[in-house]
Scaffold this active site. Structure first.
Site, short mmCIF file in Angstrom:
data_model
loop_
_atom_site.label_atom_id
_atom_site.label_comp_id
_atom_site.label_asym_id
_atom_site.label_seq_id
_atom_site.Cartn_x
_atom_site.Cartn_y
_atom_site.Cartn_z
N HIS A 1 -8.66 2.15 2.06
CA HIS A 1 -8.78 2.35 0.66
C HIS A 1 -8.92 1.21 0.15
CE1 HIS A 1 -4.51 1.52 0.88
NE2 HIS A 1 -4.42 1.24 -0.50
N HIS B 1 -7.81 -0.93 -2.45
CA HIS B 1 -6.86 -1.81 -3.03
C HIS B 1 -6.96 -3.47 -2.35
CE1 HIS B 1 -3.98 1.47 -4.59
NE2 HIS B 1 -4.98 1.05 -5.65
N ASP C 1 -4.94 -5.53 -1.65
CA ASP C 1 -4.01 -5.87 -0.42
C ASP C 1 -4.51 -5.25 0.75
OD1 ASP C 1 -3.06 -3.40 -1.76
OD2 ASP C 1 -1.52 -3.54 -0.43
N HIS C 2 -5.63 -4.51 0.81
CA HIS C 2 -6.16 -3.91 2.08
C HIS C 2 -7.58 -4.49 2.48
CE1 HIS C 2 -2.84 -0.90 2.49
NE2 HIS C 2 -2.47 -1.38 1.32
N HIS D 1 -2.79 8.53 -3.19
CA HIS D 1 -2.48 7.22 -3.56
C HIS D 1 -3.74 6.57 -4.30
CE1 HIS D 1 -1.09 3.15 -3.43
NE2 HIS D 1 -2.12 2.70 -2.56
N ASP E 1 -1.98 3.35 2.89
CA ASP E 1 -0.85 3.68 1.66
C ASP E 1 -0.59 5.09 1.36
OD1 ASP E 1 -0.61 0.92 1.83
OD2 ASP E 1 -1.19 0.60 -0.21
N HIS F 1 1.98 -0.92 5.12
CA HIS F 1 3.27 -1.85 4.62
C HIS F 1 4.53 -1.45 5.37
CE1 HIS F 1 1.35 -3.13 0.78
NE2 HIS F 1 0.84 -1.92 0.76
FE FE Z 1 -1.33 -1.61 -0.12
ZN ZN Z 2 -2.78 0.81 -1.77
#
Ligand code: FE
Ligand code: ZN
Length: 240
Positions: free
Chosen positions: A56, A58, A60-61, A114, A131, A169
């Protein structure tokens, strides 16, 4: 047909995942949220990198994608539906597609909830679910609703019991504390919570977990109805 998988810790609590198709040596990294640890890992492994797989959009990915792709000349695969907000895709994937990593096949599963365009990569032995499903938890409903998350968790729960769940995570310890408030009598959950505490004391990753383990102990996958999932998710959002 077998793959080898290793976790690459990124940022404070993210995991990118290194995946090698053992029959061809073709390699991928899933969700490089940070470049430095991924560059370091792949160089030490000496594996090169053919693909970057994205669950996805985001940061942080995906924040490490450009640098990692440039370093190794890796191609990028992600959701066609989210192509407008992902790095430029070489493979734009939709539900039911097969993504071939050398000789290893991953079926693409739509996992909205998400985020809208969230997908999972289901290899025969491992699922990379970003996530959507965490050990003892699930992602926050940032762009989707409980009905979508319920469907996504059901699709993941339908994978074979032994499938290794590679999520985005290291949230398991705090998820366990919340899960125990939902199902305080669940013996599988109590045992898993003990195991997780012991793992975190010595700094060992608590993932991958298995689909069987999550079906036994994860209150979100066990919710049974959209309404109950919505209720549990809302309670977790305000849990401290
Ligand atoms: Fe994440
Ligand atoms: Zn995420």
């Amino acid at each position: 047909m077998t793959i080898t998988v290793k976790a690459i810790p990124c940022l404070s609590d993210n995991y990118a995942w290194w995946v090698r198709d053992d029959s061809t040596g073709i390699c991928a990294v899933v969700d490089p949220g940070e470049a430095a640890p991924v560059l370091d890992f792949v160089h030490k492994e000496g594996s090169g990198l053919d693909w970057i797989l994205l669950t996805h959009h985001h940061g942080d990915h995906i924040a490490g994608v450009a640098e990692v792709a440039r370093e190794f000349g890796a191609k990028i695969a992600g959701a066609a539906a989210d192509a407008h907000r992902l790095p430029a895709l070489d493979a734009a994937l939709s539900a039911g597609d097969d993504f071939l990593l050398g000789g290893a096949n991953a079926r693409i599963i739509d996992t909205p909830g998400h985020t809208r365009g969230h997908i999972a990569f289901a290899f025969a032995s491992h699922v990379f679910c970003g996530d959507t499903l965490f050990s003892l938890g699930c992602g926050r409903l940032l762009e989707g609703d409980a009905a979508e998350m319920f469907g996504s968790l059901a699709a993941l729960a339908a994978l074979p019991d032994a499938t290794l769940v590679c999520c985005g995570h290291e949230y398991t310890e705090s998820n366990a504390r919340f899960a125990l408030t939902v199902e305080p009598q669940n013996a599988a959950l109590i045992a898993r919570a003990d195991e997780v505490r012991a793992q975190r004391v010595v700094g060992v990753p608590t993932v991958p977990t298995t689909i069987a383990q999550e079906k036994a102990a994860n209150p979100f996958i066990r919710a049974g109805s959209v309404a109950r999932l919505a209720e549990i998710r809302a309670a977790k959002d305000s849990f401290r």
